[in-house]
Design an enzyme around this catalytic site. Structure first.
Site, short mmCIF file in Angstrom:
data_model
loop_
_atom_site.label_atom_id
_atom_site.label_comp_id
_atom_site.label_asym_id
_atom_site.label_seq_id
_atom_site.Cartn_x
_atom_site.Cartn_y
_atom_site.Cartn_z
N LYS A 1 -2.36 10.97 2.10
CA LYS A 1 -2.99 10.74 3.41
C LYS A 1 -1.93 10.43 4.48
O LYS A 1 -1.92 11.02 5.56
CB LYS A 1 -3.99 9.57 3.36
CG LYS A 1 -5.13 9.77 2.38
CD LYS A 1 -6.10 8.60 2.37
CE LYS A 1 -5.50 7.29 1.87
NZ LYS A 1 -5.09 7.29 0.45
N ARG B 1 6.58 -0.80 -1.20
CA ARG B 1 5.42 -1.66 -0.98
C ARG B 1 5.17 -2.60 -2.15
O ARG B 1 5.35 -2.22 -3.30
CB ARG B 1 4.18 -0.80 -0.73
CG ARG B 1 4.07 -0.36 0.71
CD ARG B 1 3.02 0.67 0.95
NE ARG B 1 1.75 0.48 0.28
CZ ARG B 1 0.73 1.32 0.40
NH1 ARG B 1 0.83 2.40 1.15
NH2 ARG B 1 -0.40 1.10 -0.24
P1 AP5 Z 1 1.37 9.03 0.67
O1 AP5 Z 1 1.24 10.05 1.74
O2 AP5 Z 1 2.13 7.79 0.99
O3 AP5 Z 1 -0.07 8.71 0.07
P2 AP5 Z 1 -1.32 7.91 0.67
O4 AP5 Z 1 -2.53 8.72 0.38
O5 AP5 Z 1 -1.05 7.51 2.08
O6 AP5 Z 1 -1.29 6.68 -0.33
P3 AP5 Z 1 -1.45 5.13 -0.06
O7 AP5 Z 1 -0.92 4.44 -1.29
O8 AP5 Z 1 -0.87 4.74 1.25
O9 AP5 Z 1 -2.98 4.99 -0.04
P4 AP5 Z 1 -3.79 3.73 -0.23
O10 AP5 Z 1 -5.08 4.23 0.16
O11 AP5 Z 1 -3.72 3.12 -1.58
O12 AP5 Z 1 -3.02 2.63 0.66
P5 AP5 Z 1 -3.29 2.05 2.12
O13 AP5 Z 1 -1.98 1.76 2.72
O14 AP5 Z 1 -4.22 2.93 2.85
O15 AP5 Z 1 2.04 9.74 -0.61
C1 AP5 Z 1 2.36 9.00 -1.77
C2 AP5 Z 1 3.72 9.47 -2.33
O16 AP5 Z 1 3.58 10.79 -2.85
C3 AP5 Z 1 4.84 9.55 -1.28
O17 AP5 Z 1 6.04 9.10 -1.85
C4 AP5 Z 1 4.91 11.04 -0.90
O18 AP5 Z 1 6.23 11.40 -0.57
C5 AP5 Z 1 4.42 11.73 -2.17
N1 AP5 Z 1 3.61 12.90 -1.90
C6 AP5 Z 1 2.70 13.08 -0.89
N2 AP5 Z 1 2.12 14.30 -0.98
C7 AP5 Z 1 2.65 14.89 -2.09
C8 AP5 Z 1 2.46 16.17 -2.72
N3 AP5 Z 1 1.58 17.06 -2.22
N4 AP5 Z 1 3.18 16.45 -3.83
C9 AP5 Z 1 4.08 15.54 -4.33
N5 AP5 Z 1 4.31 14.32 -3.78
C10 AP5 Z 1 3.60 14.00 -2.67
O19 AP5 Z 1 -4.02 0.70 1.79
C11 AP5 Z 1 -3.34 -0.38 1.16
C12 AP5 Z 1 -4.31 -1.54 0.95
O20 AP5 Z 1 -4.78 -2.01 2.22
C13 AP5 Z 1 -5.57 -1.21 0.16
O21 AP5 Z 1 -5.35 -1.29 -1.24
C14 AP5 Z 1 -6.51 -2.32 0.67
O22 AP5 Z 1 -6.22 -3.57 0.07
C15 AP5 Z 1 -6.14 -2.42 2.14
N6 AP5 Z 1 -6.96 -1.51 3.01
C16 AP5 Z 1 -6.50 -0.50 3.79
N7 AP5 Z 1 -7.51 0.09 4.44
C17 AP5 Z 1 -8.64 -0.56 4.07
C18 AP5 Z 1 -10.01 -0.40 4.38
N8 AP5 Z 1 -10.44 0.58 5.23
N9 AP5 Z 1 -10.91 -1.24 3.80
C19 AP5 Z 1 -10.51 -2.23 2.97
N10 AP5 Z 1 -9.23 -2.42 2.62
C20 AP5 Z 1 -8.29 -1.61 3.16
MG MG Z 2 -0.79 5.64 3.06
#
Ligand code: AP5
Ligand code: MG
Length: 219
Positions: free
Chosen positions: A16, A164
């Site tokens: 994402k 992270r």
């Molecule tokens: P990346 O693009 O970083 O993936 P992502 O989908 O953004 O993953 P996140 O871990 O950020 O998602 P998340 O939903 O767990 O975390 P968030 O920060 O939103 O890609 C990942 C890796 O893979 C990278 O190294 C990239 O280079 C590689 N990659 C990407 N595409 C690839 C491909 N096609 N092939 C190979 N490699 C690839 O949330 C964190 C925390 O915040 C949550 O756990 C929760 O506690 C809280 N939170 C956030 N939003 C909310 C909400 N709306 N409600 C409640 N809690 C929330």
């Molecule tokens: Mg992310």
């Protein structure tokens, strides 16, 4: 150009953030990552950050009321009037319904929800190999997306990188569970509105970008 309002949905590590940054650069639509907003709040020690810290480190979802008001305030700001990409929000049906209501009250709507579909077994490696430029936030991966010159950010030339606190194999399992139990239920909600588009996230980063760009370009 008309304002475009997008949601990116998919499990942790599906891409994402990677794809949101590319759409931001290509189509000049601002990325709103709730994870990034919360990490900033944690780093600054704001009341929301203090509340969210332990929950995020455990891989659970922060309470709906906290996140709904945070996003509501953000999307009302002037720089969001030209559109936005929501990355990581909504993550529960209650959040999706609150977003619908708040947009509807202003005569607005979401144009498309792009689901980046990746099976669970691919996600642990993606997440545990991730690192980010401390200066500009550009994302990298130990195996899939290395900087062109080791130790130097391609985008800004920075040389400090961060990982992270929640990017470990144990927390990933809790985050995946939260995704399947709480977040997946928003997908049929948008399918019913006929705005869901599914992209195969198992492809390479460039191929996924092409598929995502094609959806945005058609809006
Ligand atoms: P990346 O693009 O970083 O993936 P992502 O989908 O953004 O993953 P996140 O871990 O950020 O998602 P998340 O939903 O767990 O975390 P968030 O920060 O939103 O890609 C990942 C890796 O893979 C990278 O190294 C990239 O280079 C590689 N990659 C990407 N595409 C690839 C491909 N096609 N092939 C190979 N490699 C690839 O949330 C964190 C925390 O915040 C949550 O756990 C929760 O506690 C809280 N939170 C956030 N939003 C909310 C909400 N709306 N409600 C409640 N809690 C929330
Ligand atoms: Mg992310």
């Amino acid at each position: 150009m008309k304002a475009i309002r997008l949601i990116l949905v998919g499990p942790p590590g599906c891409g994402k953030g990677t794809q949101a940054k590319r759409i931001e650069d290509k189509f000049k639509i601002i990325q709103l990552s709730t994870g990034d907003m919360l990490r900033k709040a944690v780093a600054e020690g704001t009341p929301a950050g203090v509340k969210a810290k332990a929950i995020m480190e455990a891989g659970q979802l922060v309470p709906d009321d906290l996140i709904i008001s945070m996003v509501g305030d953000r999307i009302a700001q002037p720089d969001c009037q030209a559109g936005f990409i929501l990355d990581g929000f909504p993550r529960t049906l209650a959040q999706a319904q609150a977003l619908d209501r708040s947009l509807k009250a202003r005569g607005l709507r979401i144009d498309a929800v792009i689901e980046i579909r990746v099976p669970d077994e691919d996600l642990v490696e993606r997440i545990t190999g991730r690192f980010t430029c401390a200066q500009c936030g550009q994302g990298y991966h130990d195996r899939f997306q290395k900087p062109a010159r080791e130790g130097i950010c391609d985008k800004c030339g920075g040389s400090q990188f961060t990982r992270r606190a929640d990017d470990n194999a144990e927390t990933v399992r809790t985050r995946l569970k939260a995704y399947h139990e709480m977040t997946e239920s928003i997908i049929p909600h948008y399918e019913r509105q006929d705005i869901l588009r599914v992209v195969d996230g198992r492809q390479g980063i460039d191929q996924v970008s092409e598929a995502v760009s094609a959806v945005v370009a058609a809006l």
